[in-house]
Every structure is written in C-alpha cells, then in structure tokens.
Design a protein around this motif. Sequence first.
Motif, PDB file in Angstrom:
ATOM      1  N   ARG A 212      26.297-133.580  49.744  1.00 53.07           N
ATOM      2  CA  ARG A 212      25.219-132.763  49.191  1.00 53.07           C
ATOM      3  C   ARG A 212      24.550-131.913  50.266  1.00 53.07           C
ATOM      4  O   ARG A 212      24.301-130.719  50.072  1.00 53.07           O
ATOM      5  CB  ARG A 212      24.194-133.663  48.498  1.00 53.07           C
ATOM      6  CG  ARG A 212      24.651-134.241  47.172  1.00 53.07           C
ATOM      7  CD  ARG A 212      23.513-134.917  46.436  1.00 53.07           C
ATOM      8  NE  ARG A 212      23.168-136.181  47.066  1.00 53.07           N
ATOM      9  CZ  ARG A 212      23.710-137.351  46.745  1.00 53.07           C
ATOM     10  NH1 ARG A 212      24.650-137.414  45.808  1.00 53.07           N
ATOM     11  NH2 ARG A 212      23.328-138.459  47.348  1.00 53.07           N
ATOM     12  N   GLU A 213      24.276-132.530  51.412  1.00 54.39           N
ATOM     13  CA  GLU A 213      23.616-131.806  52.500  1.00 54.39           C
ATOM     14  C   GLU A 213      24.508-130.683  53.030  1.00 54.39           C
ATOM     15  O   GLU A 213      24.015-129.597  53.351  1.00 54.39           O
ATOM     16  CB  GLU A 213      23.256-132.778  53.624  1.00 54.39           C
ATOM     17  CG  GLU A 213      22.166-133.775  53.237  1.00 54.39           C
ATOM     18  CD  GLU A 213      21.959-134.836  54.297  1.00 54.39           C
ATOM     19  OE1 GLU A 213      22.718-134.842  55.302  1.00 54.39           O
ATOM     20  OE2 GLU A 213      21.045-135.675  54.132  1.00 54.39           O
ATOM     21  N   SER A 214      25.816-130.928  53.114  1.00 60.63           N
ATOM     22  CA  SER A 214      26.751-129.910  53.607  1.00 60.63           C
ATOM     23  C   SER A 214      26.785-128.706  52.681  1.00 60.63           C
ATOM     24  O   SER A 214      26.756-127.552  53.128  1.00 60.63           O
ATOM     25  CB  SER A 214      28.159-130.500  53.758  1.00 60.63           C
ATOM     26  OG  SER A 214      28.192-131.517  54.725  1.00 60.63           O
ATOM     27  N   VAL A 215      26.857-128.962  51.369  1.00 59.95           N
ATOM     28  CA  VAL A 215      26.909-127.872  50.393  1.00 59.95           C
ATOM     29  C   VAL A 215      25.584-127.112  50.371  1.00 59.95           C
ATOM     30  O   VAL A 215      25.560-125.879  50.289  1.00 59.95           O
ATOM     31  CB  VAL A 215      27.257-128.426  48.995  1.00 59.95           C
ATOM     32  CG1 VAL A 215      27.145-127.326  47.939  1.00 59.95           C
ATOM     33  CG2 VAL A 215      28.662-129.010  48.993  1.00 59.95           C
ATOM     34  N   GLN A 216      24.471-127.847  50.475  1.00 60.33           N
ATOM     35  CA  GLN A 216      23.161-127.196  50.502  1.00 60.33           C
ATOM     36  C   GLN A 216      23.024-126.274  51.712  1.00 60.33           C
ATOM     37  O   GLN A 216      22.526-125.154  51.603  1.00 60.33           O
ATOM     38  CB  GLN A 216      22.053-128.251  50.514  1.00 60.33           C
ATOM     39  CG  GLN A 216      21.847-128.938  49.168  1.00 60.33           C
ATOM     40  CD  GLN A 216      20.880-130.106  49.254  1.00 60.33           C
ATOM     41  OE1 GLN A 216      20.442-130.486  50.337  1.00 60.33           O
ATOM     42  NE2 GLN A 216      20.553-130.685  48.114  1.00 60.33           N
ATOM     43  N   ARG A 217      23.485-126.751  52.860  1.00 59.37           N
ATOM     44  CA  ARG A 217      23.430-125.917  54.069  1.00 59.37           C
ATOM     45  C   ARG A 217      24.284-124.671  53.913  1.00 59.37           C
ATOM     46  O   ARG A 217      23.885-123.574  54.316  1.00 59.37           O
ATOM     47  CB  ARG A 217      23.884-126.722  55.292  1.00 59.37           C
ATOM     48  CG  ARG A 217      22.839-127.679  55.842  1.00 59.37           C
ATOM     49  CD  ARG A 217      23.220-128.142  57.225  1.00 59.37           C
ATOM     50  NE  ARG A 217      24.519-128.790  57.266  1.00 59.37           N
ATOM     51  CZ  ARG A 217      24.683-130.107  57.103  1.00 59.37           C
ATOM     52  NH1 ARG A 217      23.639-130.884  56.898  1.00 59.37           N
ATOM     53  NH2 ARG A 217      25.903-130.633  57.160  1.00 59.37           N
ATOM     54  N   ARG A 218      25.460-124.835  53.313  1.00 60.58           N
ATOM     55  CA  ARG A 218      26.363-123.692  53.156  1.00 60.58           C
ATOM     56  C   ARG A 218      25.756-122.617  52.273  1.00 60.58           C
ATOM     57  O   ARG A 218      25.746-121.435  52.627  1.00 60.58           O
ATOM     58  CB  ARG A 218      27.692-124.157  52.575  1.00 60.58           C
ATOM     59  CG  ARG A 218      28.642-122.997  52.306  1.00 60.58           C
ATOM     60  CD  ARG A 218      29.877-123.448  51.543  1.00 60.58           C
ATOM     61  NE  ARG A 218      30.648-122.300  51.109  1.00 60.58           N
ATOM     62  CZ  ARG A 218      31.713-122.366  50.329  1.00 60.58           C
ATOM     63  NH1 ARG A 218      32.123-123.535  49.895  1.00 60.58           N
ATOM     64  NH2 ARG A 218      32.362-121.277  49.970  1.00 60.58           N
ATOM     65  N   TYR A 219      25.230-123.011  51.130  1.00 63.13           N
ATOM     66  CA  TYR A 219      24.725-122.022  50.183  1.00 63.13           C
ATOM     67  C   TYR A 219      23.347-121.505  50.559  1.00 63.13           C
ATOM     68  O   TYR A 219      22.965-120.414  50.134  1.00 63.13           O
ATOM     69  CB  TYR A 219      24.752-122.576  48.763  1.00 63.13           C
ATOM     70  CG  TYR A 219      26.145-122.659  48.220  1.00 63.13           C
ATOM     71  CD1 TYR A 219      26.826-121.501  47.843  1.00 63.13           C
ATOM     72  CD2 TYR A 219      26.817-123.873  48.128  1.00 63.13           C
ATOM     73  CE1 TYR A 219      28.121-121.555  47.371  1.00 63.13           C
ATOM     74  CE2 TYR A 219      28.123-123.938  47.652  1.00 63.13           C
ATOM     75  CZ  TYR A 219      28.771-122.780  47.270  1.00 63.13           C
ATOM     76  OH  TYR A 219      30.055-122.838  46.817  1.00 63.13           O
TER      77      TYR A 219
END
Length: 223
Positions: A212-219
């Motif tokens: 979740r944190e990785s996807v949030q950072r990406r977007y």
Amino acid sequence: MNPEVCSSDGFNVTLREFGCEQCLLSRPDGSSSFIQGDTSVLAAVYGPAEVKVSKEIYDRATLEVVIQTKVGLPSVKERSQEQCVRETCEASLLSSLHPRSSLTLILQVLHNDGSLLSCFLNAACMAFMDAGLPMSCLFCGVTCAIASDGQVITDPTATQEKESRALLTFAIDSTEQKVLMSSTKGSFSVHELQECIAISQMASEKIFQFYRESVQRRYSKTL
C-alpha cells in the motif's frame, strides 16, 4: 521499508528491509523490481494477448510463468518454483475475464541471498498490479526456516537456509489471510507447520502494508 518486528500470540516476526519499484520497463504491460535484504528479482507481465491454439483455454486466460536465472539455464528447481508461482497467480487472478488469451510472467533473478521463492511471489504481485490485471485479492510470499534448535526464522538469508533443518514458503492472500500455496523442504512436525503458518500470516500484514505504501508513493508523485 525498514525491518519490522511485531509480537502477537507469543511469536516474534522479523523481516529484512524491503524495496520495490514499478513500471521499470517500457515493453511489458506491467513490471516491478522487488528487494528483500540482498535478494532481488525483476518481474515483467505481458498480456492479455493472443494465445497459441494448442495452449488455448476456452473459459479463461492461459498463464505461463518463466524464471530466468542469473547464470546458466533453469533447472528442475526453477521449474518447481515456476509451478508454485503459477498456482498462486491462478488462485488470485480473475482469468475468466480474459478467455482464450495468454498472460506471461517473466521473473529474472538479479541476486539470491535467501527467501527467493517469496521474493518471486512479491515481485509477481506488484507486476500484476502495475499491469492493471483484475484480481480477487493480492498475495504475498513469506519464507520460514526452522533452525536445528527449533527456532523459526522469517525471511531467512541464504546462510540461514543452509543451516536450517526445514524451509517452508507460503503464499498468503490479502483478504482472509488464507494459504494459497505452500512449498516445503526438510523435516518438521505438525506443530511446527502450524506455527510457521501463523507466523507467515502475521508477516503478511507487514508486506501488504508495504504494498500500500509503495503504491501510494508512486501515485502521489504522478499526481
């Protein structure tokens, strides 16, 4: 993500540092790199695409998993790992939405310092997410090593794997924390198996949080 330690029901779970990056490659429909400690894997997903008639399945997509080693040709061990990854992916992908088509997952080993199968699973899930493929749930891989004294080590290094008397890898789903796949090697008791499953389910919470944190950072960067 730094190593996480959590305790519940008397268990301690320690994971090595995680790293992930999506959309690395331009040609695949989805790609990711996943790092667990010094173990790193690159994943690429192609499809849905046209499938050969000989491999066509009328009611769902055909999934092919290919593992490419860092040096030399794939062996029986890699073929077994391909089957484990394929079974996990087929359990979570909504392949019935793409009948008579093909999906190809390429997994390239960049460096192996233990827990390679779980790293394959984590890289595959992130690549499917990057490709935008429909899934009923996310999944992650957790490897447990049982030392000679009975201690359970999560996310073991290559050295810890060699010194262990048993090695167990589980694929856990994100909705009900069910075991989608298990791969075991060595000798262990039923109690130790149950303990490893419970520890893997606890560790999966940290991995899904990292997703979740990785996807949030990406977007958050692209907005």
